[in-house]
Motif scaffolding. Structure first.
Motif, PDB file in Angstrom:
ATOM      1  N   THR A   1     -12.434 -24.651  61.627  1.00  0.00           N
ATOM      2  CA  THR A   1     -12.098 -23.661  62.651  1.00  0.00           C
ATOM      3  C   THR A   1     -10.608 -23.674  62.975  1.00  0.00           C
ATOM      4  N   LEU A   2     -10.028 -24.867  63.064  1.00  0.00           N
ATOM      5  CA  LEU A   2      -8.624 -25.000  63.450  1.00  0.00           C
ATOM      6  C   LEU A   2      -7.659 -24.682  62.314  1.00  0.00           C
ATOM      7  N   ARG A   3      -8.161 -24.535  61.107  1.00  0.00           N
ATOM      8  CA  ARG A   3      -7.300 -24.200  59.971  1.00  0.00           C
ATOM      9  C   ARG A   3      -7.643 -22.811  59.437  1.00  0.00           C
ATOM     10  N   ASP A   4      -8.759 -22.683  58.756  1.00  0.00           N
ATOM     11  CA  ASP A   4      -9.137 -21.382  58.190  1.00  0.00           C
ATOM     12  C   ASP A   4      -9.485 -20.392  59.287  1.00  0.00           C
ATOM     13  N   GLY A   5     -10.148 -20.877  60.340  1.00  0.00           N
ATOM     14  CA  GLY A   5     -10.520 -19.993  61.440  1.00  0.00           C
ATOM     15  C   GLY A   5      -9.310 -19.434  62.157  1.00  0.00           C
ATOM     16  N   GLU A   6      -8.305 -20.286  62.389  1.00  0.00           N
ATOM     17  CA  GLU A   6      -7.117 -19.847  63.126  1.00  0.00           C
ATOM     18  C   GLU A   6      -6.321 -18.803  62.353  1.00  0.00           C
ATOM     19  N   GLN A   7      -6.418 -18.835  61.025  1.00  0.00           N
ATOM     20  CA  GLN A   7      -5.677 -17.865  60.216  1.00  0.00           C
ATOM     21  C   GLN A   7      -6.070 -16.419  60.538  1.00  0.00           C
TER      22      GLN A   7
ATOM     23  N   MET B   1     -16.899 -22.453  63.430  1.00  0.00           N
ATOM     24  CA  MET B   1     -17.736 -22.012  64.544  1.00  0.00           C
ATOM     25  C   MET B   1     -17.600 -20.505  64.704  1.00  0.00           C
ATOM     26  N   ASN B   2     -18.722 -19.858  64.908  1.00  0.00           N
ATOM     27  CA  ASN B   2     -18.811 -18.402  65.089  1.00  0.00           C
ATOM     28  C   ASN B   2     -18.409 -17.627  63.830  1.00  0.00           C
ATOM     29  N   GLY B   3     -18.223 -18.344  62.702  1.00  0.00           N
ATOM     30  CA  GLY B   3     -17.886 -17.666  61.454  1.00  0.00           C
ATOM     31  C   GLY B   3     -16.469 -17.140  61.383  1.00  0.00           C
ATOM     32  N   LEU B   4     -15.558 -17.688  62.212  1.00  0.00           N
ATOM     33  CA  LEU B   4     -14.163 -17.242  62.181  1.00  0.00           C
ATOM     34  C   LEU B   4     -13.559 -17.477  60.801  1.00  0.00           C
ATOM     35  N   GLY B   5     -12.540 -16.712  60.467  1.00  0.00           N
ATOM     36  CA  GLY B   5     -11.847 -16.953  59.210  1.00  0.00           C
ATOM     37  C   GLY B   5     -11.240 -15.701  58.618  1.00  0.00           C
ATOM     38  N   GLU B   6     -10.581 -15.879  57.481  1.00  0.00           N
ATOM     39  CA  GLU B   6      -9.916 -14.770  56.796  1.00  0.00           C
ATOM     40  C   GLU B   6     -10.896 -13.621  56.517  1.00  0.00           C
TER      41      GLU B   6
ATOM     42  N   GLN C   1     -13.714 -18.418  73.655  1.00  0.00           N
ATOM     43  CA  GLN C   1     -12.807 -18.226  74.782  1.00  0.00           C
ATOM     44  C   GLN C   1     -11.368 -18.550  74.403  1.00  0.00           C
ATOM     45  N   PHE C   2     -11.143 -19.708  73.800  1.00  0.00           N
ATOM     46  CA  PHE C   2      -9.786 -20.131  73.467  1.00  0.00           C
ATOM     47  C   PHE C   2      -9.167 -19.257  72.372  1.00  0.00           C
ATOM     48  N   CYS C   3      -9.989 -18.788  71.456  1.00  0.00           N
ATOM     49  CA  CYS C   3      -9.479 -17.967  70.346  1.00  0.00           C
ATOM     50  C   CYS C   3      -9.433 -16.479  70.695  1.00  0.00           C
ATOM     51  N   ASN C   4      -9.943 -16.133  71.885  1.00  0.00           N
ATOM     52  CA  ASN C   4     -10.001 -14.739  72.311  1.00  0.00           C
ATOM     53  C   ASN C   4     -10.719 -13.883  71.270  1.00  0.00           C
ATOM     54  N   MET C   5     -11.837 -14.408  70.775  1.00  0.00           N
ATOM     55  CA  MET C   5     -12.652 -13.719  69.770  1.00  0.00           C
ATOM     56  C   MET C   5     -14.073 -13.586  70.312  1.00  0.00           C
ATOM     57  N   PRO C   6     -14.420 -12.434  70.908  1.00  0.00           N
ATOM     58  CA  PRO C   6     -15.761 -12.259  71.480  1.00  0.00           C
ATOM     59  C   PRO C   6     -16.847 -12.427  70.422  1.00  0.00           C
ATOM     60  N   ILE C   7     -17.983 -12.918  70.849  1.00  0.00           N
ATOM     61  CA  ILE C   7     -19.127 -13.104  69.960  1.00  0.00           C
ATOM     62  C   ILE C   7     -20.004 -11.857  70.032  1.00  0.00           C
TER      63      ILE C   7
END
Length: 515
Positions: A11-17, A229-234, A275-281
């Protein structure tokens, strides 16, 4: 015997991208600690060569993690590897994650080298990384589109060089579960030293098959799943870890696999990341979406009330949710309405269920979702629908300054009396007027939801404020509409206060009847 599946969170690497703005160090630390509480085995904290801020975040996280292993990403370049090692020098346990494109497309158009050259790069990089740690992961980027012959060759070479985990990424979400499973099976069948390492998978969701591909890889022998988490990513994101984890849990008797995940932390961790990533689910997101355990169909609601297993394959308590929810709409049946009335403390002899249900359907067709106060109004105030409201906002004045205090003064008509109140707060004009209204009514309410939307366009658009407050464990919904959003906010709260007053009057009447 069940085998453990290692959960690798990126999450903190690929998700943050995928985020519009980078996370600050404090948010990254909070997410990392939440992932550790959830029981994640490996946390890929970032790509330290990318920026000084990224380096410092990884360094800070490495000092704090106690049970999860920290991992840093590095290209097959000397400086990347040295920087990754330096960022994690304080860690109790660390892993360097190397990656290099292996498909013909990546080799020719991106790396502009021959396959033999990139194999040499991979081998020398693994050897260098092993000088810093005995845990080195190598990723064959774009493995899903790499020829099997080349895949076997480079995997065998990096294992001989000292790699301990081999990651097979479906970098662009290209394969289907059947195709991906076959790739993993072929690797086990044709790479002679594959038994010396953990085989990992990292699937993207471009065709919506990231979780399916990950589970099919486990069936073929993979022992580590990478995701977010939550499937975040590129692009379309990564495999959603909460979905992967619960799929392994639900099918543990068939797959014969287990994880070290603390399931009760899943929902909380998902919300922290959102919440921290400002990415609604998305509300219909599997496992953690708002509707994941919410039942609207009358048939489904009746079935869940009789036995939740009828329509739930996972008990929501398992992931940290208190219970399932019955969404009261025109699709709801009598049993759901009766159940909600019982939850609010009413007995069958307090109201006529048949009459209530007929009125409920009529209102639900007009309004959509029905709240607690709607049921009470239908059950006990049908004859008083045209009576005047108890609370009326006669006057309000709000003064607010940038980076200063907001002051609200109100005149509230309470039945036959007039109540004048003033409130001061540092939380803005809406909070000021809400505090003044609370002083006037003395209702112990908690604001659970505040939603503002514009109805219409341009300067004449109306501000619609939609709020939900909790009062004595019941939810009350209010709406305000005005060109002034402060006025709309005040109207919404007065709307709620009137519903609470009516509810209290009902309770008083019922108490008299019961006596």
């Amino acid at each position: 015997m069940k085998k453990k599946i290692i959960i690798f969170d990126t999450t903190l690497r690929d998700g943050e991208q995928a985020l519009q703005a980078s996370l600050n160090s404090n948010k990254k630390i909070q997410i990392a600690l939440a992932l550790e509480r959830m029981g994640v085995d490996v946390i890929e904290a970032g790509f330290p060569i990318s920026s000084p801020g990224e380096f410092k975040s990884i360094e800070s996280i490495s000092k704090l993690l106690k049970t999860s292993k920290i991992c840093s990403l590095a290209r097959c370049l000397k400086k990347d590897i040295d920087t990754a090692a330096q960022a994690m020098k304080h860690a109790a346990e660390s892993r360097i994650h190397l990656f290099l494109g292996t498909s013909n497309l990546h080799i020719s158009s991106k790396l502009k080298k021959s396959f033999n050259e990139i194999t040499d790069m991979a081998v020398s990089s693994v050897i260098r990384a092993r000088k810093y740690t005995n845990d080195v992961e190598f990723s064959c980027e774009d493995a899903g589109r790499t020829s099997l012959h080349n895949l076997y060759k480079i995997i065998e070479a990096v294992i001989d060089a000292g790699a301990t985990t081999i990651n097979i990424p479906d970098t662009v979400g290209y394969t289907t579960p059947t195709q991906f499973k076959k790739i993993i099976q072929n690797i086990f069948d044709h790479v002679k030293n594959i038994h010396k390492v953990i085989v990992s998978v990292h699937c993207h969701n471009d065709l919506g098959m990231a979780v399916g591909n990950s589970i099919s890889a486990v069936e073929a022998g993979a022992r580590q799943i990478e995701g977010t988490m939550n499937g975040l990513g590129e692009r379309a994101g990564n495999a959603a870890l909460e979905e992967v984890i619960m799929a392994l849990y639900v099918h543990q008797n068939v797959l014969k696999k287990y994880t070290n995940i603390n399931y009760k932390e899943i929902y909380k961790t998902s919300k922290i990341v959102s919440q921290f990533c400002n990415m609604p689910i998305s509300i219909n997101k599997a496992i953690v979406g708002k509707n994941a355990f919410l039942h609207s169909s009358g048939v489904h609601q009746d079935g869940v009330l009789k036995n939740r297993k009828n329509y739930e394959i996972i008990n929501p308590i398992k992931i940290g949710l208190n219970n399932c929810k019955l969404n009261l709409t025109s699709r709801s049946g009598r049993s759901a309405v009766e159940h909600r009335m019982q939850e609010m403390g009413y007995h069958k002899n307090d109201y006529n269920l048949n009459e209530l249900y007929i009125d409920f359907l009529k209102l639900a067709d007009k309004k959509g979702q029905i709240f607690d106060y709607d049921l009470e109004a239908l059950a006990f105030f049908k004859k008083q629908q045209n009576t005047e409201e108890y609370f009326k906002l006669e006057y309000f004045d709000v003064q607010s300054k940038l980076s200063g205090l907001s002051v609200a003064s109100i005149i509230l008509i309470c039945g036959s009396q007039t109540n004048i109140q003033k409130a001061t707060t540092s939380n803005g004009p809406v909070d000021a007027i809400y505090q003044a209204l609370n002083k006037a009514t003395l209702y112990p309410i908690i604001l659970k939801k505040f939603h503002l939307v514009a109805n219409g366009e341009g300067k004449d658009a109306l501000g619609k404020v939609d709020i939900v407050v909790q009062y004595k464990l019941r939810n009350f919904h209010g709406v305000g509409l005005a060109t002034d959003i402060i006025e709309a906010s005040a109207q919404a709260m007065v709307n709620v206060l009137n519903y609470i007053w009516k509810s209290n009057q009902v309770n008083k009447e019922l108490e008299k009847l019961n006596k």
